[in-house]
Every structure is written in structure tokens, then in C-alpha cells.
Design a protein around this motif. Sequence first.
Motif, PDB file in Angstrom:
ATOM      1  N   MET A 113       0.832  -1.204   0.000  1.00 41.97           N
ATOM      2  CA  MET A 113       0.000   0.000   0.000  1.00 41.97           C
ATOM      3  C   MET A 113       0.870   1.259   0.000  1.00 41.97           C
ATOM      4  O   MET A 113       0.547   2.258  -0.618  1.00 41.97           O
ATOM      5  CB  MET A 113      -0.884   0.045   1.263  1.00 41.97           C
ATOM      6  CG  MET A 113      -1.957  -1.004   1.322  1.00 41.97           C
ATOM      7  SD  MET A 113      -3.279  -0.626   0.189  1.00 41.97           S
ATOM      8  CE  MET A 113      -4.079   0.703   1.066  1.00 41.97           C
ATOM      9  N   VAL A 114       1.986   1.170   0.710  1.00 39.91           N
ATOM     10  CA  VAL A 114       2.871   2.327   0.807  1.00 39.91           C
ATOM     11  C   VAL A 114       3.756   2.419  -0.442  1.00 39.91           C
ATOM     12  O   VAL A 114       3.789   3.434  -1.130  1.00 39.91           O
ATOM     13  CB  VAL A 114       3.764   2.213   2.065  1.00 39.91           C
ATOM     14  CG1 VAL A 114       4.787   3.337   2.102  1.00 39.91           C
ATOM     15  CG2 VAL A 114       2.909   2.232   3.318  1.00 39.91           C
ATOM     16  N   GLU A 115       4.421   1.325  -0.752  1.00 39.40           N
ATOM     17  CA  GLU A 115       5.466   1.402  -1.772  1.00 39.40           C
ATOM     18  C   GLU A 115       4.934   1.378  -3.201  1.00 39.40           C
ATOM     19  O   GLU A 115       5.567   1.924  -4.089  1.00 39.40           O
ATOM     20  CB  GLU A 115       6.485   0.270  -1.563  1.00 39.40           C
ATOM     21  CG  GLU A 115       7.228   0.452  -0.249  1.00 39.40           C
ATOM     22  CD  GLU A 115       8.437  -0.439  -0.126  1.00 39.40           C
ATOM     23  OE1 GLU A 115       8.917  -0.949  -1.144  1.00 39.40           O
ATOM     24  OE2 GLU A 115       8.888  -0.640   1.016  1.00 39.40           O
ATOM     25  N   TYR A 116       3.796   0.730  -3.425  1.00 42.12           N
ATOM     26  CA  TYR A 116       3.283   0.669  -4.802  1.00 42.12           C
ATOM     27  C   TYR A 116       2.016   1.486  -4.996  1.00 42.12           C
ATOM     28  O   TYR A 116       1.779   2.028  -6.065  1.00 42.12           O
ATOM     29  CB  TYR A 116       3.089  -0.790  -5.223  1.00 42.12           C
ATOM     30  CG  TYR A 116       4.409  -1.513  -5.337  1.00 42.12           C
ATOM     31  CD1 TYR A 116       5.228  -1.324  -6.455  1.00 42.12           C
ATOM     32  CD2 TYR A 116       4.878  -2.323  -4.314  1.00 42.12           C
ATOM     33  CE1 TYR A 116       6.458  -1.938  -6.547  1.00 42.12           C
ATOM     34  CE2 TYR A 116       6.112  -2.940  -4.388  1.00 42.12           C
ATOM     35  CZ  TYR A 116       6.903  -2.749  -5.514  1.00 42.12           C
ATOM     36  OH  TYR A 116       8.139  -3.338  -5.605  1.00 42.12           O
ATOM     37  N   GLU A 117       1.188   1.578  -3.929  1.00 44.70           N
ATOM     38  CA  GLU A 117      -0.036   2.373  -4.089  1.00 44.70           C
ATOM     39  C   GLU A 117       0.149   3.796  -3.569  1.00 44.70           C
ATOM     40  O   GLU A 117      -0.772   4.607  -3.622  1.00 44.70           O
ATOM     41  CB  GLU A 117      -1.208   1.666  -3.410  1.00 44.70           C
ATOM     42  CG  GLU A 117      -1.516   0.362  -4.129  1.00 44.70           C
ATOM     43  CD  GLU A 117      -2.707  -0.370  -3.558  1.00 44.70           C
ATOM     44  OE1 GLU A 117      -3.584   0.275  -2.962  1.00 44.70           O
ATOM     45  OE2 GLU A 117      -2.739  -1.593  -3.721  1.00 44.70           O
ATOM     46  N   ALA A 118       1.324   4.077  -3.048  1.00 39.92           N
ATOM     47  CA  ALA A 118       1.688   5.435  -2.632  1.00 39.92           C
ATOM     48  C   ALA A 118       0.762   6.018  -1.567  1.00 39.92           C
ATOM     49  O   ALA A 118       0.375   7.179  -1.636  1.00 39.92           O
ATOM     50  CB  ALA A 118       1.774   6.356  -3.851  1.00 39.92           C
ATOM     51  N   ASN A 119       0.405   5.191  -0.578  1.00 42.61           N
ATOM     52  CA  ASN A 119      -0.388   5.683   0.555  1.00 42.61           C
ATOM     53  C   ASN A 119       0.525   5.934   1.750  1.00 42.61           C
ATOM     54  O   ASN A 119       1.449   5.161   1.995  1.00 42.61           O
ATOM     55  CB  ASN A 119      -1.409   4.632   1.002  1.00 42.61           C
ATOM     56  CG  ASN A 119      -2.521   4.497   0.004  1.00 42.61           C
ATOM     57  OD1 ASN A 119      -2.937   5.479  -0.604  1.00 42.61           O
ATOM     58  ND2 ASN A 119      -3.000   3.296  -0.182  1.00 42.61           N
TER      59      ASN A 119
END
Length: 427
Positions: free
Chosen positions: A231-237
Motif C-alpha cells: 500500500m505504501v510502496e506501490y499504491e503510494a499511501n
Amino acid sequence: MRGSSIGDSSSSNWRKEALKKLVEDPILFSRLVLGFKPFKYQEELLRDEGKRIIVCAGRQVGKSTTIAAKAIHYASTNPETITLIVSATLRQSMLLFQKIMNFIDSSILRNSLRKRTRTLIKFMNGSEIIVLPCGRGHTLRGYSANLIILDEAAFMPEEVIANVILPMMAATDGSCWMISTPWDTDHIFYRIWIGEYGGWSRYFWPSKLSPLITDEFLEEQRRLIGEERCMVEYEANFIEERSSFFPMKLLRRCIEDYEPRLERNAIYGYDPGGRESLAALVGVKFDPRIGRWRLTFYRAERCESYTEFNSFILDLHRRAKMDRLIVDETGIGGPIVEHLKELGLPVIGVKLTEKVKEEILGRLKLMLEKRELTLPNDPQLLNHLNCIQYERTWSGGFRFTHRNGTHDDLAYALALAIYYPSESFLI
Ligand SMILES: Nc1ncnc2c1ncn2[C@@H]1O[C@H](COP(=O)(O)OP(=O)(O)OP(=O)(O)O)[C@@H](O)[C@H]1O
Ligand SMILES: [Mg+2]
């Protein structure tokens, strides 16, 4: 003669016109001069002439490539200017510099350089591109710049961004691009992103924007690194780190820019994991020069067979003798400890009860608060620490969990490694 002079003037007009277009149009410049065809979202950013730009982006979406193209276009079309690119780590700054040099070396610009060093490129027009790691800001002091680009801003200490980097534009009325994969919400990158400072154009680039990144790849990553990191590294959340036992604010103070490497006589912690979790091994060593402990080695992986991971540990011991190896011997850990002892490793087994967890994590936290431990700037390691949550129990102690879709195994391995820092324990 007449014909040719008319031809000359029209061809020189044509050339002027073409040059003007290249200067004005960064996309045309990228394609014709650099041989780089930006994707639509990269085009949008390259065309933006705003002075304050923030990009919250996923991994591998093309951040560094876009930065390289922007820097070259800006420097070669704005004489006597300084473009300063600051990366979160030395390794990233070297890769970015290489990316810029690759573009230049394969273009007509290779003949228009006046000077190049390992961190600086100077063009015939007097402009410079400088690429430096952020560190604690010491190497950056003294520069002023017309364009500053921060690559992975969310991983830089906030005080360096605020007190060292942003003031570099004071005298030049310069521009600033901040590009990063997101991280926690207690950081200037987040506050700019949510509009607290006003005047910034915002771009959101989740990794799936890139035509090079497939759904299958993202699915595989989800399995490998866990839901939250995806979620953080690929979906940029951004990470919501409420009730995190090791908040990023604490971790950032202990981060240094270095690559861990195998060292002799280090102390290791080993969390063998289980079906759902990873096997994790962390090495630490005391550095008498700086009077602090330092993480020297880490590895976390899904492990099919413990004998295999144990052989890996034995191999490490043969290459760089371990001082001691502290192993979680709960559950499957029991036979693992026996096996490691048989292999001749200096093993100490520890039963990770709730009480012991509280003790070792508490001790780790204290060391971090006192900055007695140095950590490398690595998202996997930081995530394993940051995801640990705590709540108070009725008896006044702590109960630890970790956020859904995360792994915390490196944190426990690290906490085990620093559990017995005094030599007297073994006597
Ligand atoms: N417009 C493009 N056309 C073709 N390939 C591209 C384009 N933009 C980026 N790439 C390729 O995509 C890959 C990732 O690019 P880049 O390193 O710039 O991404 P990044 O977001 O900085 O990655 P990281 O998150 O690892 O820092 C590289 O192989 C790069 O060459
Ligand atoms: Mg990059």
C-alpha cells in the motif's frame, strides 16, 4: 550565390526555430536530444513550470528517470544556473548521477560538457548539475541553487529539508521539486502533500500508472512484502502509525546513510518465524569510535526449511565468526536452537513470553531514544520496526501486535541481538 544565401538565412532561421522549440518543450527535448519518450504522467510533470511541485509516488514508476530528464533540460536551456539534486542515500545519489550521465553520454550533449566529477556536471553554458546524498546536511551546506530536486524526500531528516535545503533557494528565487514514495504522516513531506503550506502543485503516481508494471508483479509483491508495504510502496499511501511502538520520528533520528555489511564478532538475533511470518536474522556490533551500536547485517525471508536457514547461518559464522547468536526458542524455535548448538554455533535460547517481549522491545526503544543504536536507511527494516503496535494491559504492562499486512520479524531479531549487550552475561 543569392539562392544559397537565401537558403542559408532560411536554414539558420529554421535552426533557431527548432532550438527555440527544444528549449521551450521539455518533451520534445527529451525525445530528440535524450532519446527518452516520457509516459503521459511524466510528460505532465515535465511540462509543469511551477516553482513548487510535490510528487507522491510508488516504487519503480519512473521518478528518477523523470528527475534526470528535467535536470538536463533545465541546465542545458538555462545558462549559468545550478540544479541541485539531493537523494536520500549515497547509493541513490550515485545511481541518479549515473542515470544523468547515461542520458548525456548517448546524446549530442556529450560534447557540450566543460567539466565532470563524480557528483558534478558542468555544461558549456555555465550551468551545473550537482547530485549529493542528504546525510545529516553537512555536505549540502554552502550551496545555493536555482532548481532543487529532492529524490525520496520522505526519507530525509525533516530538519535538513527545512533548515539546510529549502533556504538554498532564498537568494535565487528558485524552484523546488519534492518527489518521494510516501512514509509516515509526521513529516514535512506529508504536511506539504496535504496542503498545509499552500502553493504546491501535487501529482499522485501510484506504480500501476507505469505500463511497465504488471498486475502479476504487484500481486507477487503483495505476497512477498506484505499488504501494508505494498500500500505504501506501490499504491503510494501514507502510513497511519497511530500507537506505533517505534514511530518514524524516533527511527529517523537513528538512521545513517550506510550499507550494512558482514563484520567479524558481531552479535546476532534470530527470529525463526513460523508459517505466516518470516525467518529474520540481525547482526549488531558496538563501534567504539562513535560509542554506539550499529546494525551490521539483516536478512528476512519466507523460509521453507529451517535446516536451510540454519546452514545459511552456519555459513555466516564460518565467514565472520559470530560472537553470539540469540534465538527465540518458543514453538518451532526449540529444535532450531538444538540444531544450531549441534552445528557448533554460540547459541543462547530465549523464550519470548509477553513479559520478555516487553523487556526486549522496551530495551530497544530506550537505546533508540538515547541514540545508542544506528540503523541503515532501509524501508523493509524500518517497516518491520514501525509496524509494531502496543496497548496497555490491565496489569500495567504492554501487549504487542503488528498492523495488518505487515511483518515485524526483523524488529524481534534486532531486539534479541541487543538484549545482552554486556559481555558479563556469558560469564
Ligand atoms: N518513459 C519511460 N519509458 C521507458 N522506460 C521507463 C520510462 N520511465 C522509466 N522507465 C524505466 O522504468 C524503470 C524505473 O524507473 P526509475 O528508476 O526512474 O523509477 P523510480 O520510481 O525512481 O524507482 P525506485 O522507486 O526504485 O527509485 C527503469 O528501468 C526505467 O528505465
Ligand atoms: Mg528512484
